[in-house]
Scaffold this motif. Structure first.
Motif, PDB file in Angstrom:
ATOM      1  N   PHE A  91      22.613  -0.928   7.402  1.00 53.50           N
ATOM      2  CA  PHE A  91      21.708   0.151   6.203  1.00 53.50           C
ATOM      3  C   PHE A  91      22.247   1.004   5.190  1.00 53.50           C
ATOM      4  O   PHE A  91      23.927   1.032   5.748  1.00 53.50           O
ATOM      5  CB  PHE A  91      21.418   1.583   6.797  1.00 53.50           C
ATOM      6  CG  PHE A  91      20.463   0.990   8.059  1.00 53.50           C
ATOM      7  CD1 PHE A  91      20.584   0.865   9.170  1.00 53.50           C
ATOM      8  CD2 PHE A  91      19.178   0.157   8.029  1.00 53.50           C
ATOM      9  CE1 PHE A  91      19.936   1.063  10.509  1.00 53.50           C
ATOM     10  CE2 PHE A  91      18.190   0.669   8.474  1.00 53.50           C
ATOM     11  CZ  PHE A  91      18.352   0.441   9.867  1.00 53.50           C
ATOM     12  N   LEU A 105      20.393  11.186   2.882  1.00 60.17           N
ATOM     13  CA  LEU A 105      20.192   9.891   2.089  1.00 60.17           C
ATOM     14  C   LEU A 105      19.380   9.622   2.459  1.00 60.17           C
ATOM     15  O   LEU A 105      18.708   9.683   3.231  1.00 60.17           O
ATOM     16  CB  LEU A 105      21.473   9.071   3.379  1.00 60.17           C
ATOM     17  CG  LEU A 105      22.546   9.648   3.623  1.00 60.17           C
ATOM     18  CD1 LEU A 105      23.646   9.400   5.115  1.00 60.17           C
ATOM     19  CD2 LEU A 105      23.833   9.401   2.221  1.00 60.17           C
ATOM     20  N   PHE A 107      17.928   5.733   2.681  1.00 64.61           N
ATOM     21  CA  PHE A 107      18.754   4.061   3.167  1.00 64.61           C
ATOM     22  C   PHE A 107      17.552   3.384   2.937  1.00 64.61           C
ATOM     23  O   PHE A 107      16.046   2.849   2.272  1.00 64.61           O
ATOM     24  CB  PHE A 107      18.226   4.359   4.572  1.00 64.61           C
ATOM     25  CG  PHE A 107      19.412   5.231   5.512  1.00 64.61           C
ATOM     26  CD1 PHE A 107      19.367   7.079   5.612  1.00 64.61           C
ATOM     27  CD2 PHE A 107      20.788   5.058   5.762  1.00 64.61           C
ATOM     28  CE1 PHE A 107      20.269   7.235   6.685  1.00 64.61           C
ATOM     29  CE2 PHE A 107      21.976   5.181   6.732  1.00 64.61           C
ATOM     30  CZ  PHE A 107      20.898   7.007   6.546  1.00 64.61           C
ATOM     31  N   GLY A 108      18.299   1.788   2.851  1.00 62.30           N
ATOM     32  CA  GLY A 108      17.528   0.146   2.447  1.00 62.30           C
ATOM     33  C   GLY A 108      16.611   0.238   3.483  1.00 62.30           C
ATOM     34  O   GLY A 108      17.159   1.560   5.030  1.00 62.30           O
TER      35      GLY A 108
END
Lengths: 117, 120
Positions: A91, A105, A107-108
Motif C-alpha cells: 500500500f 494516513l 492509503f491507495g
C-alpha cells in the motif's frame, strides 16, 4: 482532499528479479510524507519505506528504493532482488505534515505482489 | 521497537450486540491513535482519530454513535461497535503515534495486528 492511486491491482515477478510498483497522489500541500507499507497474509502493516516531500533525495532501505517525482506527484517503489518473503499486498500512503501529527494516513487501494519461484 | 497491542484479534458476535476493541501502546505513550477499517481485498479506510482526553474526530460518513471511541489514557484507546450488524463485519486496525519531545508530527506510526469482526 488527498487521494492516492495505485493503478496495478496485481504484479508478478520472478524471484531475484526487480519489480516496480506505481503510485500517484493528488494534494494541494507542499510538504507531506509518503509511505509504502507491506501487508502480508497475517494482515500486520509493516512500514517498508518513507519519504519526506521536501527531501529531493530518494529514500532507500536495503533492497527497497523509491522514485519520488514531486512535480509529477509520483512515488514508485522498486524492489530489487525479489525474495519469496516479499510476497504481500503493498500500500502506498500519504500524510500531510501541516496537521501537526493529527492526521491519519490516506492509503491507495494496494498492489498484490506475487513472487514466482 | 514500539509495539501496539490490539485485542481481541478476532471476535464473532450476534447481530444487535456491542463489541469493544482495545488498542494499547505497550512501550510508549500515544497522544493520537487512529482507527481504520479494511474490507476483504480492499484498502484501509480511516474511520476516526482518537486524541487522549478529548473527543474523537470522525471521517465523513462514519457514524459516531455507532462507532464509539474512547481514549482515556496515553496508552489505551477503545473502539466500540454498537448494535453490530452483518455489514459491520470487517477488519479493524488501530495505529498509534508516540509522544515526541519536540513535536508529534514527525513521530512514526505503529500499527496493531488488527481485529477481525464477524457479525452473524
Amino acid at each position: 482532499a488527498q487521494t492516492v492511486t495505485q493503478s496495478q491491482p496485481e504484479m508478478s515477478v520472478q524471484e531475484a528479479e526487480t519489480v516496480t510498483l506505481s503510485c500517484t497522489y493528488d494534494t494541494s500541500e507542499s510538504d507531506y510524507y509518503l509511505f509504502w507499507y507491506k501487508q502480508p497474509p497475517s494482515r500486520q502493516m509493516i512500514l517498508v519505506i518513507r519519504q519526506e516531500a521536501y527531501k529531493q533525495q530518494n529514500a532507500t532501505e536495503n533492497r527497497f528504493s523509491v522514485n519520488f517525482q514531486k512535480a509529477a506527484k509520483s512515488f514508485s517503489l522498486k524492489i530489487s532482488d525479489s525474495q519469496l518473503g516479499d510476497a504481500a499486498m503493498y500500500f502506498c500512503a500519504y500524510r500531510r505534515k501541516s496537521g501537526g501529527g493529527a492526521d491519519g494516513l490516506t492509503f491507495g487501494k494496494g498492489t498484490h505482489l506475487i513472487i514466482q519461484p | 521497537g514500539a509495539v501496539v497491542s490490539q485485542h481481541p484479534s478476532w471476535v464473532i458476535c450476534k447481530s444487535g450486540t456491542s463489541v469493544k476493541i482495545e488498542c494499547r501502546s505497550l512501550d510508549f505513550q500515544a497522544t493520537t491513535m487512529f482507527w481504520y477499517r479494511q474490507f476483504p481485498k480492499q484498502s484501509l479506510m480511516l474511520m476516526a482519530t482518537s486524541n487522549e482526553g478529548s473527543k474523537a474526530t470522525y471521517e465523513q460518513g462514519v457514524e459516531k454513535d455507532k462507532f464509539l471511541i474512547n481514549h482515556a489514557s496515553l496508552t489505551l484507546s477503545t473502539l466500540t461497535v454498537t448494535s453490530a450488524h452483518p455489514e459491520d463485519s470487517s477488519f479493524y486496525i488501530c495505529s498509534a503515534r508516540a509522544v515526541a519531545r519536540r513535536s508529534s508530527y514527525n513521530s512514526p506510526l505503529h500499527f496493531g495486528n488488527g481485529t477481525r469482526l464477524t457479525v452473524t
